[in-house]
Motif scaffolding. Structure first.
Motif, PDB file in Angstrom:
ATOM      1  N   SER A 195       7.049  -0.739   3.536  1.00  0.00           N
ATOM      2  CA  SER A 195       5.675  -1.122   3.860  1.00  0.00           C
ATOM      3  C   SER A 195       5.374  -2.334   2.983  1.00  0.00           C
ATOM      4  O   SER A 195       6.074  -2.558   1.997  1.00  0.00           O
ATOM      5  CB  SER A 195       4.707   0.013   3.566  1.00  0.00           C
ATOM      6  OG  SER A 195       4.258  -0.068   2.232  1.00  0.00           O
ATOM      7  N   GLN A 197       3.331  -2.674   0.799  1.00  0.00           N
ATOM      8  CA  GLN A 197       2.426  -2.161  -0.232  1.00  0.00           C
ATOM      9  C   GLN A 197       2.171  -3.120  -1.403  1.00  0.00           C
ATOM     10  O   GLN A 197       1.042  -3.469  -1.696  1.00  0.00           O
ATOM     11  CB  GLN A 197       2.964  -0.824  -0.753  1.00  0.00           C
ATOM     12  CG  GLN A 197       2.066  -0.133  -1.758  1.00  0.00           C
ATOM     13  CD  GLN A 197       0.712   0.208  -1.170  1.00  0.00           C
ATOM     14  OE1 GLN A 197       0.606   0.566   0.002  1.00  0.00           O
ATOM     15  NE2 GLN A 197      -0.341   0.069  -1.947  1.00  0.00           N
ATOM     16  N   LYS A 200       0.431  -6.447  -0.418  1.00  0.00           N
ATOM     17  CA  LYS A 200      -0.993  -6.419  -0.090  1.00  0.00           C
ATOM     18  C   LYS A 200      -1.819  -6.265  -1.366  1.00  0.00           C
ATOM     19  O   LYS A 200      -2.910  -6.806  -1.472  1.00  0.00           O
ATOM     20  CB  LYS A 200      -1.321  -5.382   0.978  1.00  0.00           C
ATOM     21  CG  LYS A 200      -1.090  -3.934   0.647  1.00  0.00           C
ATOM     22  CD  LYS A 200      -1.624  -3.069   1.806  1.00  0.00           C
ATOM     23  CE  LYS A 200      -1.265  -1.620   1.661  1.00  0.00           C
ATOM     24  NZ  LYS A 200      -1.867  -0.793   2.721  1.00  0.00           N
ATOM     25  N   ARG A 219      12.460   2.223   7.399  1.00  0.00           N
ATOM     26  CA  ARG A 219      12.801   3.338   6.506  1.00  0.00           C
ATOM     27  C   ARG A 219      14.085   3.995   6.989  1.00  0.00           C
ATOM     28  O   ARG A 219      14.190   4.362   8.151  1.00  0.00           O
ATOM     29  CB  ARG A 219      11.665   4.367   6.458  1.00  0.00           C
ATOM     30  CG  ARG A 219      10.432   3.769   5.802  1.00  0.00           C
ATOM     31  CD  ARG A 219       9.267   4.711   5.642  1.00  0.00           C
ATOM     32  NE  ARG A 219       8.107   3.905   5.245  1.00  0.00           N
ATOM     33  CZ  ARG A 219       6.886   4.343   5.091  1.00  0.00           C
ATOM     34  NH1 ARG A 219       6.616   5.611   5.265  1.00  0.00           N
ATOM     35  NH2 ARG A 219       5.898   3.530   4.737  1.00  0.00           N
ATOM     36  N   GLN A 233       3.153  -0.685  11.510  1.00  0.00           N
ATOM     37  CA  GLN A 233       1.934  -0.175  10.874  1.00  0.00           C
ATOM     38  C   GLN A 233       0.791  -1.160  11.052  1.00  0.00           C
ATOM     39  O   GLN A 233       1.011  -2.370  11.121  1.00  0.00           O
ATOM     40  CB  GLN A 233       2.155  -0.013   9.366  1.00  0.00           C
ATOM     41  CG  GLN A 233       3.027   1.161   8.983  1.00  0.00           C
ATOM     42  CD  GLN A 233       2.961   1.454   7.493  1.00  0.00           C
ATOM     43  OE1 GLN A 233       2.570   0.609   6.684  1.00  0.00           O
ATOM     44  NE2 GLN A 233       3.340   2.653   7.120  1.00  0.00           N
ATOM     45  N   HIS A 443       1.922  10.287  -2.822  1.00  0.00           N
ATOM     46  CA  HIS A 443       1.683   9.162  -1.913  1.00  0.00           C
ATOM     47  C   HIS A 443       2.604   8.010  -2.319  1.00  0.00           C
ATOM     48  O   HIS A 443       3.645   7.818  -1.747  1.00  0.00           O
ATOM     49  CB  HIS A 443       0.203   8.793  -1.948  1.00  0.00           C
ATOM     50  CG  HIS A 443      -0.200   7.828  -0.883  1.00  0.00           C
ATOM     51  ND1 HIS A 443       0.063   8.030   0.438  1.00  0.00           N
ATOM     52  CD2 HIS A 443      -0.846   6.649  -0.957  1.00  0.00           C
ATOM     53  CE1 HIS A 443      -0.398   7.012   1.152  1.00  0.00           C
ATOM     54  NE2 HIS A 443      -0.957   6.155   0.319  1.00  0.00           N
ATOM     55  N   HIS A 444       2.242   7.261  -3.319  1.00  0.00           N
ATOM     56  CA  HIS A 444       3.150   6.318  -3.955  1.00  0.00           C
ATOM     57  C   HIS A 444       2.630   6.014  -5.359  1.00  0.00           C
ATOM     58  O   HIS A 444       1.498   6.362  -5.693  1.00  0.00           O
ATOM     59  CB  HIS A 444       3.379   5.055  -3.112  1.00  0.00           C
ATOM     60  CG  HIS A 444       2.129   4.367  -2.659  1.00  0.00           C
ATOM     61  ND1 HIS A 444       1.162   3.942  -3.521  1.00  0.00           N
ATOM     62  CD2 HIS A 444       1.695   4.051  -1.417  1.00  0.00           C
ATOM     63  CE1 HIS A 444       0.188   3.381  -2.836  1.00  0.00           C
ATOM     64  NE2 HIS A 444       0.475   3.446  -1.556  1.00  0.00           N
ATOM     65  N   GLY A 480      -2.620   6.815   6.340  1.00  0.00           N
ATOM     66  CA  GLY A 480      -2.773   7.311   4.984  1.00  0.00           C
ATOM     67  C   GLY A 480      -2.951   6.154   4.033  1.00  0.00           C
ATOM     68  O   GLY A 480      -2.482   5.045   4.303  1.00  0.00           O
ATOM     69  N   ARG A 484      -6.304   2.298  -5.384  1.00  0.00           N
ATOM     70  CA  ARG A 484      -5.142   1.938  -6.211  1.00  0.00           C
ATOM     71  C   ARG A 484      -5.479   1.885  -7.690  1.00  0.00           C
ATOM     72  O   ARG A 484      -6.625   1.653  -8.075  1.00  0.00           O
ATOM     73  CB  ARG A 484      -4.597   0.555  -5.814  1.00  0.00           C
ATOM     74  CG  ARG A 484      -4.600   0.232  -4.359  1.00  0.00           C
ATOM     75  CD  ARG A 484      -3.743   1.168  -3.525  1.00  0.00           C
ATOM     76  NE  ARG A 484      -3.723   0.703  -2.133  1.00  0.00           N
ATOM     77  CZ  ARG A 484      -3.243   1.401  -1.116  1.00  0.00           C
ATOM     78  NH1 ARG A 484      -2.757   2.613  -1.301  1.00  0.00           N
ATOM     79  NH2 ARG A 484      -3.252   0.913   0.110  1.00  0.00           N
ATOM     80  N   ILE A 526      -5.145   1.299   3.219  1.00  0.00           N
ATOM     81  CA  ILE A 526      -4.682   2.338   4.147  1.00  0.00           C
ATOM     82  C   ILE A 526      -3.688   1.699   5.107  1.00  0.00           C
ATOM     83  O   ILE A 526      -3.715   0.476   5.302  1.00  0.00           O
ATOM     84  CB  ILE A 526      -5.883   2.945   4.905  1.00  0.00           C
ATOM     85  CG1 ILE A 526      -5.494   4.205   5.686  1.00  0.00           C
ATOM     86  CG2 ILE A 526      -6.528   1.924   5.855  1.00  0.00           C
ATOM     87  CD1 ILE A 526      -6.691   5.053   6.120  1.00  0.00           C
TER      88      ILE A 526
HETATM   89  N1  ASP Z   1       1.822   1.798   2.052  1.00  0.00           N
HETATM   90  C1  ASP Z   1       1.365   3.117   2.378  1.00  0.00           C
HETATM   91  C2  ASP Z   1       2.262   3.735   3.437  1.00  0.00           C
HETATM   92  O1  ASP Z   1       3.002   3.035   4.091  1.00  0.00           O
HETATM   93  C3  ASP Z   1      -0.017   3.143   2.910  1.00  0.00           C
HETATM   94  C4  ASP Z   1      -1.036   2.718   1.910  1.00  0.00           C
HETATM   95  O2  ASP Z   1      -1.132   3.312   0.839  1.00  0.00           O
HETATM   96  O3  ASP Z   1      -1.791   1.806   2.240  1.00  0.00           O
HETATM   97  O4  ASP Z   1       2.220   4.937   3.641  1.00  0.00           O
END
Ligand code: ASP
Length: 584
Positions: A195, A197, A200, A219, A233, A443-444, A480, A484, A526
């Protein structure tokens, strides 16, 4: 000029107009002195009529046309005597006076019709032919519209669409990366983004304030029906916002999409905590189109001599409304379902609330008064069926979730034309991994803890909730995101909890942590699974149908036959040598 009109355009009002059409021969019907050809393009089908009395030579030519030939036809629009009410052009036909074959076609490997005789593999291999089928094309038209509506809403709300790179460094989203060797940097690899992530977030540091991108992500996971190695996405990020701002903004997007694509007005999207979702539905993505929520019978069903219950951590029941008339065979079938290895229950206890009273599979241990208590707890009435599973709490919740969904489908409670969106909030920040003996970010690693939980990060990290949210529609996780971390020291602490040494953290995420030293604004974001969203709108379970050129469940593109080996020359250029080791 190849055409004056498309094959979906002509109506009664066009009668007597001279037209030129181009398209594919979808089929023909030969009645001796009369032959009809269906001409197809992206817009529809128009009937061409060839009559011996009008032009014998042309009729003979028409009879020679093979399926899927590409032709151009000149002729005059006429009213049909035998109208076809099933297609918009069904009132007219073209009395042809000239045909030109633009290209011939081999006989296609399957019929290009709605009820095609082609199996899945064959259609994947000839996807360009499958895409000629109306229902398949319609799915991609839906996808186009949903992308347009998304851009429309987000642009109107001040979001900028920014492209981020595809050749990047690993982003830790929990899945495996696809990697690309670098020729110019021997022995080094790019990773394809799971992503965008980190990018952004960097755009927020750059002051872009509101970003979005409809973006391919990659992935390397084991595939299931609803997963593809590359997927799309709707990726979004905003600055100077709290959770509430994000939920409001994207609730707006969801409402906009439902209104524009489905003509449905979504009122407020309900919210549920992760803890409630797990307790009541045994899932972090509950399908709330129907009730049948969990009831815990521990207080009333333990201590009655039934060992299985007595030795269980939790006894969980659901009440299937109106299912008391399930036969023994039907209940056995449910039992077999929960005992399948994928679900793993040991057995299923049942209790019928019939006209003549309560009857259960454990009558030996439980009196009518006991069963009456079960019924009260589950708000069961005459006509209902109570089903009970027991064991370790988490495992039993999961099993009961499966049974609930299975029964929901069986009882017709999961109507594809009904949409019940839900925000799931307050996820745990961390997940303990027994095998690795360490925490992973649920989540991350860039997700902020809930503000009121930050103080517990040191003392009891497992109890900390994340400031994260998922959008769930009909039991499918559609999106999701999270608020942050934007503070370097909190981010460093998070990496430490996740088992990174300061060196490792610097090596992998130095670029982000350094950026946080140059005035990172508070930010949150998101991402929505675009393919999934499209399949939901289309009322289908499979995202594959909504992707123009999807991969099969082994991650192969059957049409271009990828992945494939590369030449020794290419390997040399990349300074790679390959040794295949037998993983078994
Ligand atoms: N990058 C996250 C995902 O792909 C989404 C996010 O936290 O904006 O699930």
């Amino acid at each position: 000029m190849f055409r004056t009109h498309t094959c979906g355009e002509l109506r009664l009002s066009d009668v007597n107009t001279e037209v030129i059409l181009s398209g594919w021969v979808a089929g023909s019907r030969d009645f001796g002195s009369l032959t009809f050809v269906d001409l197809r393009d992206r817009y529809g089908i128009t009937q061409l009529a060839f009559n011996e009395e009008i032009n014998k030579e042309l009729l003979l030519q028409a009879r020679e046309l093979g399926r899927e030939y590409v032709i151009q036809v000149k002729g005059k629009v006429a009213e049909r005597s035998n109208k076809n009410t099933k297609i918009p052009t069904g009132d007219i036909e073209i009395i042809a006076n000239e045909i030109k074959v633009l290209n011939v076609s081999k006989i296609p490997p399957f019929t290009i019709e709605e009820n095609t005789d082609g199996g899945e593999d064959l259609r994947m291999q000839y996807r360009y032919l499958d895409l000629r089928r109306e229902s398949v094309r319609k799915k991609l038209e839906l996808r186009h519209r949903v992308a347009q509506f998304t851009r429309e809403y987000l642009s109107k709300n001040g979001f900028l669409e920014v492209e981020t790179p595809v050749l990047i460094k690993s982003t830790p989203e929990g899945a495996r990366d696809f990697v690309v060797p670098s020729r110019m940097n021997e022995g080094e690899f790019y990773a394809l983004p799971q992503s965008p992530q980190t990018f952004k977030q960097l755009l927020m540091v750059a002051g872009f304030d509101k970003y979005f991108q409809i973006v391919k992500c990659f992935r390397d996971e084991d595939l299931r029906a609803d997963r593809q190695p590359e997927f799309t996405q709707i990726d979004c990020e905003m600055s100077f916002v709290e959770r509430e701002d994000v939920l409001q903004t994207f609730e707006g997007l969801v409402k906009h999409l439902f209104k524009e694509e489905k003509g449905l007005e979504i009122t407020q999207i309900p919210r549920m905590s992760y803890a409630d979702a797990m307790y009541n539905y045994g899932s972090d993505k509950p399908d709330i189109r129907f009730g049948m929520t969990f009831h815990y019978l521990d207080d009333i069903a333990k201590g009655k001599g039934f060992g299985i219950f007595d030795n269980s951590q939790s006894i969980i029941a659901i009440c299937a409304k109106g299912a008391a008339n399930y036969t023994r065979k039907q209940i056995d079938e449910l039992t077999d379902y929960v005992k399948r290895p994928q679900i793993g229950a040991k057995g299923l206890i049942w209790c019928r609330y019939a006209e003549d009273g309560l009857k259960s599979s454990v009558d030996k241990f439980f009196s009518t008064t006991d069963l009456q208590k079960w019924a009260e707890k589950c708000s069961a009435q005459v006509g209902d069926l109570i089903l009970v599973l027991s064991g370790d709490t988490t495992a039993t919740q999961k099993q009961m979730n499966e049974l609930r969904l299975y029964l929901g489908t069986q009882l017709g409670l999961r109507d594809n034309s009904v949409y019940s969106p839900l925000w799931v909030i307050d996820f745990p920040l961390l997940e303990w991994d027994e095998e690795a003996q360490r925490f992973f970010a649920m989540h991350h690693p860039f997700t902020s803890p809930n503000p009121e939980d930050i103080s517990k990060l040191d003392s009891n990290p497992a109890s900390v909730n994340a400031n994260a949210y998922d959008l769930v529609i009909n039991g499918v996780e559609v999106g999701g995101g999270s608020v942050r971390i934007f503070d370097k020291s909190l981010q460093s602490k998070m990496f430490k909890i996740l088992g990174f040494t300061p060196d490792e953290a610097q090596k992998q995420f130095g670029f982000l942590m350094n950026a946080f030293e140059y005035g990172a604004p508070p930010h949150a974001g998101i991402a929505f699974g675009f393919d999934r969203l499209c399949s939901l709108f289309g009322g289908s379970d499979s995202i594959r149908d909504y992707i123009a050129f999807p991969k099969n469940n082994k991650g192969r593109d059957m049409m271009i036959d990828a992945p494939s080996t590369i030449s020794q020359e290419q390997l040399n250029e990349l300074s790679l040598s390959i040794t295949i080791t037998d993983k078994k």
